[in-house]
Design a protein around this motif. Sequence first.
Motif, PDB file in Angstrom:
ATOM      1  N   THR A 116      34.739  37.057  10.968  1.00  0.00           N
ATOM      2  CA  THR A 116      35.756  37.557  11.375  1.00  0.00           C
ATOM      3  C   THR A 116      37.297  37.263  10.975  1.00  0.00           C
ATOM      4  O   THR A 116      38.350  37.331  11.120  1.00  0.00           O
ATOM      5  N   LEU A 117      36.580  35.593  10.650  1.00  0.00           N
ATOM      6  CA  LEU A 117      37.454  34.170  10.008  1.00  0.00           C
ATOM      7  C   LEU A 117      37.578  34.680   8.881  1.00  0.00           C
ATOM      8  O   LEU A 117      37.720  33.111   8.335  1.00  0.00           O
ATOM      9  N   LYS A 118      36.754  35.555   8.159  1.00  0.00           N
ATOM     10  CA  LYS A 118      36.205  34.881   6.482  1.00  0.00           C
ATOM     11  C   LYS A 118      35.902  33.418   6.218  1.00  0.00           C
ATOM     12  O   LYS A 118      36.016  33.234   5.525  1.00  0.00           O
ATOM     13  N   LEU A 119      34.361  33.220   7.133  1.00  0.00           N
ATOM     14  CA  LEU A 119      33.852  32.278   6.632  1.00  0.00           C
ATOM     15  C   LEU A 119      32.380  33.005   6.769  1.00  0.00           C
ATOM     16  O   LEU A 119      31.749  33.179   7.559  1.00  0.00           O
ATOM     17  N   ASP A 120      31.706  32.240   5.204  1.00  0.00           N
ATOM     18  CA  ASP A 120      30.245  32.553   4.948  1.00  0.00           C
ATOM     19  C   ASP A 120      29.414  31.735   5.325  1.00  0.00           C
ATOM     20  O   ASP A 120      29.935  30.638   6.411  1.00  0.00           O
ATOM     21  N   TYR A 121      28.656  32.340   5.759  1.00  0.00           N
ATOM     22  CA  TYR A 121      27.636  31.829   5.743  1.00  0.00           C
ATOM     23  C   TYR A 121      26.629  30.969   4.954  1.00  0.00           C
ATOM     24  O   TYR A 121      26.801  31.278   3.671  1.00  0.00           O
ATOM     25  N   ASP A 122      26.605  29.204   5.232  1.00  0.00           N
ATOM     26  CA  ASP A 122      25.511  28.649   3.964  1.00  0.00           C
ATOM     27  C   ASP A 122      24.363  28.228   4.863  1.00  0.00           C
ATOM     28  O   ASP A 122      23.805  28.654   5.787  1.00  0.00           O
ATOM     29  N   HIS A 123      23.164  27.245   4.443  1.00  0.00           N
ATOM     30  CA  HIS A 123      21.971  26.914   4.606  1.00  0.00           C
ATOM     31  C   HIS A 123      22.459  26.069   5.676  1.00  0.00           C
ATOM     32  O   HIS A 123      21.246  25.957   6.516  1.00  0.00           O
ATOM     33  N   PHE A 124      23.186  25.472   6.089  1.00  0.00           N
ATOM     34  CA  PHE A 124      23.255  24.755   7.513  1.00  0.00           C
ATOM     35  C   PHE A 124      23.518  25.793   8.867  1.00  0.00           C
ATOM     36  O   PHE A 124      22.922  25.363   9.359  1.00  0.00           O
ATOM     37  N   THR A 125      24.683  26.915   7.939  1.00  0.00           N
ATOM     38  CA  THR A 125      24.969  27.768   9.558  1.00  0.00           C
ATOM     39  C   THR A 125      23.868  27.973   9.103  1.00  0.00           C
ATOM     40  O   THR A 125      23.445  28.398  10.973  1.00  0.00           O
ATOM     41  N   LEU A 126      23.301  28.350   8.799  1.00  0.00           N
ATOM     42  CA  LEU A 126      21.605  29.705   9.390  1.00  0.00           C
ATOM     43  C   LEU A 126      20.202  28.735   9.583  1.00  0.00           C
ATOM     44  O   LEU A 126      19.874  29.210  11.163  1.00  0.00           O
ATOM     45  N   SER A 127      20.666  27.292   8.941  1.00  0.00           N
ATOM     46  CA  SER A 127      19.468  26.825  10.238  1.00  0.00           C
ATOM     47  C   SER A 127      19.887  26.000  11.694  1.00  0.00           C
ATOM     48  O   SER A 127      18.966  26.589  12.294  1.00  0.00           O
ATOM     49  N   ALA A 128      21.382  26.195  11.833  1.00  0.00           N
ATOM     50  CA  ALA A 128      21.940  26.319  12.969  1.00  0.00           C
ATOM     51  C   ALA A 128      21.627  27.617  14.247  1.00  0.00           C
ATOM     52  O   ALA A 128      21.217  26.831  14.634  1.00  0.00           O
ATOM     53  N   MET A 129      21.668  28.300  13.331  1.00  0.00           N
ATOM     54  CA  MET A 129      21.691  29.953  13.641  1.00  0.00           C
ATOM     55  C   MET A 129      19.528  29.757  14.445  1.00  0.00           C
ATOM     56  O   MET A 129      19.580  30.476  15.225  1.00  0.00           O
ATOM     57  N   LEU A 130      19.126  28.839  13.371  1.00  0.00           N
ATOM     58  CA  LEU A 130      18.007  29.697  13.948  1.00  0.00           C
ATOM     59  C   LEU A 130      17.050  28.366  14.923  1.00  0.00           C
ATOM     60  O   LEU A 130      16.277  29.011  16.116  1.00  0.00           O
ATOM     61  N   ARG A 131      18.123  27.279  15.066  1.00  0.00           N
ATOM     62  CA  ARG A 131      18.324  26.691  16.043  1.00  0.00           C
ATOM     63  C   ARG A 131      17.849  26.923  17.340  1.00  0.00           C
ATOM     64  O   ARG A 131      17.436  26.828  18.175  1.00  0.00           O
ATOM     65  N   ALA A 132      19.472  27.626  17.522  1.00  0.00           N
ATOM     66  CA  ALA A 132      20.162  28.426  18.327  1.00  0.00           C
ATOM     67  C   ALA A 132      18.837  29.710  18.953  1.00  0.00           C
ATOM     68  O   ALA A 132      19.033  29.572  20.990  1.00  0.00           O
ATOM     69  N   CYS A 133      18.191  30.442  17.782  1.00  0.00           N
ATOM     70  CA  CYS A 133      17.378  31.477  18.555  1.00  0.00           C
ATOM     71  C   CYS A 133      16.524  30.700  18.974  1.00  0.00           C
ATOM     72  O   CYS A 133      15.928  31.431  20.044  1.00  0.00           O
ATOM     73  N   ALA A 134      15.770  29.773  18.783  1.00  0.00           N
ATOM     74  CA  ALA A 134      14.642  29.035  19.352  1.00  0.00           C
ATOM     75  C   ALA A 134      14.810  28.189  20.641  1.00  0.00           C
ATOM     76  O   ALA A 134      14.184  28.494  21.527  1.00  0.00           O
ATOM     77  N   GLY A 135      16.355  27.713  20.538  1.00  0.00           N
ATOM     78  CA  GLY A 135      16.613  27.463  22.583  1.00  0.00           C
ATOM     79  C   GLY A 135      16.738  29.011  23.064  1.00  0.00           C
ATOM     80  O   GLY A 135      16.635  28.475  24.145  1.00  0.00           O
ATOM     81  N   LEU A 136      17.069  30.054  22.482  1.00  0.00           N
ATOM     82  CA  LEU A 136      17.281  30.998  22.985  1.00  0.00           C
ATOM     83  C   LEU A 136      16.016  32.057  23.380  1.00  0.00           C
ATOM     84  O   LEU A 136      15.975  32.940  24.531  1.00  0.00           O
ATOM     85  N   SER A 137      14.625  31.606  23.110  1.00  0.00           N
ATOM     86  CA  SER A 137      13.718  32.113  21.985  1.00  0.00           C
ATOM     87  C   SER A 137      14.531  33.894  21.312  1.00  0.00           C
ATOM     88  O   SER A 137      13.736  35.064  22.522  1.00  0.00           O
ATOM     89  N   ALA A 138      15.257  33.814  21.191  1.00  0.00           N
ATOM     90  CA  ALA A 138      16.107  35.153  20.785  1.00  0.00           C
ATOM     91  C   ALA A 138      15.300  35.263  19.370  1.00  0.00           C
ATOM     92  O   ALA A 138      15.897  35.056  17.889  1.00  0.00           O
ATOM     93  N   THR A 139      13.743  35.994  19.196  1.00  0.00           N
ATOM     94  CA  THR A 139      13.195  36.210  18.574  1.00  0.00           C
ATOM     95  C   THR A 139      13.760  37.623  16.890  1.00  0.00           C
ATOM     96  O   THR A 139      13.838  37.304  16.050  1.00  0.00           O
ATOM     97  N   GLU A 140      14.235  38.658  17.981  1.00  0.00           N
ATOM     98  CA  GLU A 140      14.691  39.616  17.164  1.00  0.00           C
ATOM     99  C   GLU A 140      15.966  39.067  16.098  1.00  0.00           C
ATOM    100  O   GLU A 140      15.786  39.332  15.474  1.00  0.00           O
ATOM    101  N   PHE A 141      16.814  38.720  16.753  1.00  0.00           N
ATOM    102  CA  PHE A 141      17.826  38.009  16.447  1.00  0.00           C
ATOM    103  C   PHE A 141      17.526  36.797  15.426  1.00  0.00           C
ATOM    104  O   PHE A 141      17.875  37.036  14.005  1.00  0.00           O
ATOM    105  N   GLY A 142      16.539  36.226  14.967  1.00  0.00           N
ATOM    106  CA  GLY A 142      15.923  34.584  14.555  1.00  0.00           C
ATOM    107  C   GLY A 142      15.145  36.112  13.559  1.00  0.00           C
ATOM    108  O   GLY A 142      15.508  35.465  12.336  1.00  0.00           O
ATOM    109  N   ARG A 143      14.282  37.035  12.662  1.00  0.00           N
ATOM    110  CA  ARG A 143      14.051  37.359  12.421  1.00  0.00           C
ATOM    111  C   ARG A 143      15.414  38.013  11.776  1.00  0.00           C
ATOM    112  O   ARG A 143      14.968  38.629  10.305  1.00  0.00           O
ATOM    113  N   GLN A 144      16.134  38.791  12.517  1.00  0.00           N
ATOM    114  CA  GLN A 144      17.306  39.319  11.557  1.00  0.00           C
ATOM    115  C   GLN A 144      18.301  37.808  10.300  1.00  0.00           C
ATOM    116  O   GLN A 144      18.226  38.549   9.416  1.00  0.00           O
TER     117      GLN A 144
END
Length: 193
Positions: free
Chosen positions: A78-106
């Motif tokens: 919504t802020l028109k910001l792209d995801y880069d490798h750092f963003t995606l790596s942090a997203m995976l870390r957050a998914c691991a922290g929350l045990s959010a497997t489905e979001f991690g698969r996405q």
Amino acid sequence: MFGKEVHAHVMKSGWLSSVFVGSALVDLYAKLSFVTNAKMMFDEIPVKNSVCANALLSGYCEAKLWAESLELVRLMPTLKLDYDHFTLSAMLRACAGLSATEFGRQVHAYLIRKFNEVENDVFMQSSLIEMYGKCGSMLKALHVFNLAGYRTGAERNKDVVLWTSMLGVCGRNGHFKDLENEMPEQAHGTYIY
């Protein structure tokens, strides 16, 4: 604190509208574990970029504020910001922290669609292995590990980062002997100090 003095000086001198200066302040507050201040600074930046979002995301991850991390990630388009490798790596870390497997698969699927040669990005592969492992999906972690570094017609090369991630996953999930057949011959019986 010196950081707040710098922030006040930036405000007085009119540099607060600079995304570069703002990003540096977000990063400063995040690295000092003043995540609330980092968020306020992020909100003050009139025109944001992925760098300032990643700085705040890093602060959230270091503070283990997983829900806030994912909230920021969801806000980025919504802020028109792209995801880069750092963003995606942090997203995976957050998914691991929350045990959010489905979001991690996405996130994993997005990586495959969006970026070429993800299988050769050791740190992204490591993030995927750790995310699946921390979410309890040992087989998915092993699948990512087995595909890491794979190129048609070329020899696969797994480095110490991937081995460390996979061994950690095996240990965390009680599968201590599962990698014995996967380990290179020279690794059997050797010790790393």
